[in-house]
Structure formats: C-alpha cells, structure tokens
Enzyme design. Structure first.
Site, mmCIF file in Angstrom:
data_model
loop_
_atom_site.group_PDB
_atom_site.id
_atom_site.type_symbol
_atom_site.label_atom_id
_atom_site.label_comp_id
_atom_site.label_asym_id
_atom_site.label_seq_id
_atom_site.Cartn_x
_atom_site.Cartn_y
_atom_site.Cartn_z
ATOM 1 N N GLU A 165 36.094 52.996 66.685
ATOM 2 C CA GLU A 165 37.217 53.836 66.272
ATOM 3 C C GLU A 165 36.779 55.143 65.617
ATOM 4 O O GLU A 165 37.085 55.405 64.446
ATOM 5 C CB GLU A 165 38.131 53.050 65.327
ATOM 6 N N GLU A 367 39.535 44.776 70.303
ATOM 7 C CA GLU A 367 40.258 44.314 69.110
ATOM 8 C C GLU A 367 41.723 44.241 69.459
ATOM 9 O O GLU A 367 42.254 45.107 70.161
ATOM 10 C CB GLU A 367 40.126 45.287 67.915
HETATM 11 C C1 FCB Z 1 41.041 48.357 62.984
HETATM 12 C C2 FCB Z 1 39.608 48.406 62.483
HETATM 13 C C3 FCB Z 1 39.156 47.135 61.867
HETATM 14 C C4 FCB Z 1 40.232 46.368 61.140
HETATM 15 C C5 FCB Z 1 41.512 46.352 61.942
HETATM 16 C C6 FCB Z 1 42.638 45.615 61.288
HETATM 17 O O1 FCB Z 1 41.575 49.620 63.049
HETATM 18 O O2 FCB Z 1 38.700 48.634 63.526
HETATM 19 O O3 FCB Z 1 38.079 47.459 61.058
HETATM 20 O O4 FCB Z 1 40.416 46.808 59.835
HETATM 21 O O5 FCB Z 1 41.901 47.645 62.180
#
Ligand code: FCB
Length: 465
Positions: A165, A367
């Site tokens: 990110e 994720e």
């Molecule tokens: C994302 C991040 C991760 C975590 C999630 C909930 O944006 O990559 O580190 O905090 O959110």
C-alpha cells in the site's frame, strides 16, 4: 449461493512484521517511526497500546504456523522490518537475519509458503530524521536494504514484494497529517509518492540482478501490493465529477498499476500535478529507472470502494489542491466499526479492470477482511465468538472473485487480513479482524472464533457456501 474456486487457487493469511512481531528491543532491532511515536505519545494509540508487542508473533510463530496449517492455509505474507534486518550503517544485522531465517524454516515445517514483503509503513526513525521519503538518499538506502534481503534469503523465499500500500504514507503522513511526521503539504506528498515509486523500481532491479547471479532462486518472483480502490461516482455524472474520478483513480490506482504492469507513471496525472504546483521531482534518467518497476505479479488489497464527486473548492485549508470530495452513495452498506463501506462487487470490478487493461498480469487478493469492535458481545454460552458477519463478508467477496475468474481475470489466490487478530497502527487492537482471536489479558493466547471452522472448509474444498 455456492461458488467454486479453481483447484490450484491458494488460500492464506496476510500480515506484516510491524503489526505482529513485537520483540521490539530484541535482535538489535532499531526504532521504526511507530516505535518512536509510541514512545513519544502513547495517548495517540487506542487504549495506549503502542507498537512494542505486535500480537506477540515474534515469540509465538511456531504455534501460529501450526494454526495456519490446521486451517488449511498454504501460504502467508508477512514483511521484514528494515529496522531489524539492517543496522544504522546500512549493513546486515546478523541477529535480525537469524530471526527471519528461523521464522521461514518454522513456516516451511508447517507447509506454509512465507511470502516476504520489504516495507509496510515502517520507516526506520533515523531515516525519517534524515528526511524520509522526501530524500533520494532514502530511495538508495531502500535499494541497499532490498539488495541485502534478496541475497541473504534468496534461496528461502519464493514470493517477494517491495511495498504494501505505497499510497498510504503520502496520504496519511504528508497530506492528511494524521501519521508521523504529521505534514499537510500535498507537494511534499507527491515527492514522497514519486520517491516510493522509484524505490520500488530500484528494488525490482536489485531482484533481477540477484536472480541473474543465481543468488535468488530461479522460481522466485517479485510483486507490488496496493490497496486498489475501484472509483465510482454518481449515476449521472457531470464532466467535473468525471474529472474527480480521473485524478482519484490516477493517484490511487493507475500510478501503481502502470508502474507495476509497464514500468511507467501515468502522464496525464504527472501533467495535472505540474499544473497544480505539485510537479514530481524528476531527474534525467528517471524514466529508465522506473522502467525496472515492471513486476511478475500484483497483490490487490481490497477493503472498500472509493466514491467521489467534483470538489466544492479547489484548495483545502492548508492551500493544498483538492481533486475530489466524497460522494455518499444512498444505497451504501457500512462496517460501522471501521467506517468502511462494504461493497463486494468492487473486487470484481477492479479485477476486471486489471484484466482489461493488463490482460497478462497475474494477481491475487493480498488483503481482504473485516475488523469489528467489541466482538466479546458476540460470545455464546460456551464462550465462542459467533462472528457470522465475518463469514458473510468473506463469502460475498469470494463469490465475486469466483465470478471474475470465470470472466477471465487472472486471480490466483486469496489472503485474508488478518487470520489472527493483530495490532493495527493507531487503532491498536480496537477492531478485530481474525478468524482466530488474541487474548491480550492472558499472554496473547490464541482462540478460535466460529468463522475458523468455516474458513477451514473453504480453504480445503475451495467450495464457498
Ligand atoms: C490495510 C493495511 C494493513 C491493515 C489493514 C486493516 O490498509 O495494509 O496494515 O491495517 O488495512
């Protein structure tokens, strides 16, 4: 509704070093910006829980990989901490390296392929003092760190990533100023964003070099992970609304997608930035460096879409250019704990955008997850957290992943954030994401929630019900 995923589709866990390891003073680890900020102002963190312990995985990783194995997960992505692997002179810290060698070996023993990312918002504090991502020196130092990591772990790690990110620091730390170093200056944020892009490209170059020299295994690959957010606007948009979409999409998505897929940055975005007094700090020769940014595959983190419309004013209270303002979709459904919209179709829409624009680019969902506050309220008489909301969330997203694959998207796997509850920056342990909980009052002990059983079934059968 039942959906099926391909037989070779993988399931795993997403995590990061700074949010799980703890052991912040062990193995000669230096202070990250999070450790420093925790030391300086613990009140900035939910329930005064700073970065020090993570979820104690640094001590419990053997048990945690057993849990992954038990749940049918065959891979996990974490990150090394720059502050643990490299000392202040830029040399390898042997104790820190051994910490990761042991972790990698323990994962392997449980049949977990540990993917390794290099940076997850965790700048060494001494680098921030020298100017952080605003300085070219940091770009070079990062490339040096990456070079050391590839050469030290080249025979052990198969899947590498440079950044997680990369859009978050320019925004949170330099535009919105919520995170250390608390800056509200868009021009500086653009410099940071540009330098991170360069750092990514230089790290990929180091990877290719090490692979050519046989120091990285020949089946290894490298990628970039971003929180891509499909941009939407009103149903009947004006030209100004569409312009808001162009720049939002440009800075959040296309910037990283073009870099990862083609080794370029989007020219229309660069031009608009220059026109708004926030030109990128390009130097001759940079385009060639950026061309190394092309990756082997992409990580797509998905939590929520972004809905925008034309801004009301051209500049904010700090004089920074404003390209868009939020659009509240009347039908939106929210995860109230996190303040994030739940819109499973977004995973499909963006997956299809990758397919349309970069048909050869393979990706995985790196994720996706649901953080909920106060989960204790959902315990049944036997004490098990009945987190049906989490099952619904994952099921709905996986259904759209299955559809994207059916429609030709090259999506090869899914990592849930975070299979075991972990520390989340300022929110610390406020919102819990895990299928497996962590008891902060009893030695960070792990316990299964209802959803763990459900996940095991999905991960082992690839049938989502
Ligand atoms: C994302 C991040 C991760 C975590 C999630 C909930 O944006 O990559 O580190 O905090 O959110």
């Amino acid at each position: 509704m039942t959906s099926r995923l391909p037989d070779d589709f993988f399931f795993g866990a997403a995590l990061s070093g700074p949010q799980t390891e703890g052991c912040w003073k062990k193995t000669g680890k230096l202070e990250s910006v999070w450790d420093h900020w925790s030391q300086q102002d613990i009140d900035a963190f939910y329930n005064k829980v700073g970065s020090y312990v993570g979820n104690d995985m640094g001590n419990q990783y053997r048990g945690d990989y057993k849990i992954f194995h038990d749940l049918g997960l065959t891979s996990a992505r974490t990150s090394m901490q720059w502050t643990r692997l490299i000392d202040q002179t830029g040399a390898l810290n042997r104790e820190g390296a051994d910490f990761y060698h042991e972790m990698l070996a323990a994962a392997k023993e449980e049949g977990v392929d540990l993917f390794m990312n290099l940076y997850h918002f965790d700048m060494p504090y001494y680098m921030l003092e020298r100017g952080g991502w605003e300085k070219r020196e940091t770009v070079e130092a990062f490339a040096g760190y990456a070079r050391t990591a590839f050469r030290e772990f080249g025979q052990e790690v198969r899947c590498w990533f440079t950044f997680n990110e990369p859009i978050v620091e320019p925004e949170n730390s330099y535009t919105e100023g919520n995170w250390i170093p608390f800056v509200h200056d868009f021009k500086r944020a653009v410099t940071v964003q540009y330098h991170i892009a360069l750092a990514h490209a230089l790290a990929v170059r180091e990877f290719r070099l090490a692979q050519k020299e046989g120091l990285v295994r020949s089946d290894a690959k490298i990628g970039l992970i971003n929180c891509f957010a499909p941009p939407y606007t009103k149903e009947d948009p004006s030209a100004a609304d569409l312009e808001a979409v162009r720049m939002t999409d440009g800075l959040h998505n296309r910037w990283w997608l073009d870099l990862a897929a083609d080794g370029t940055l989007p020219q229309d975005v660069i031009d608009t930035l220059a026109a708004r007094d926030a030109a990128v700090p390009a130097r001759p020769g940079d385009d060639e460096l950026l061309s190394f940014g092309k990756v082997d595959w992409l990580g797509f983190n998905y939590y929520q879409p972004v809905r925008v419309q034309a801004p009301e004013a051209d500049a904010d209270e700090w004089g920074n250019p404003v390209f868009a303002r939020p659009y509240i979709w009347p039908e939106r459904r929210m995860n109230e704990s996190r303040g994030w919209e739940i819109y499973p179709q977004g995973i499909y829409d963006f997956g299809m955008k990758i397919k349309r624009e970069h048909p050869d680019l393979e990706f995985f969902i790196s994720e996706n997850g649901m953080g909920v506050e106060g989960e204790d309220a959902f315990r049944d008489e036997s004490g098990v957290i009945q987190d049906d909301y989490r099952i619904d969330f994952v099921r709905d997203h996986l259904a759209w992943v299955a559809k994207a694959i059916e429609d030709g998207a090259k999506c090869v796997g899914y990592h849930y954030w975070a299979v075991i509850d972990n520390w989340s920056w300022n929110n610390a342990f406020k919102n819990r994401y895990g299928f497996v909980g962590v008891d902060l009052m009893h030695g960070y002990q792990r316990y299964y929630k209802k959803s763990a059983e459900w996940l095991r079934r999905v991960a082992t059968t690839r049938v989502v019900e």
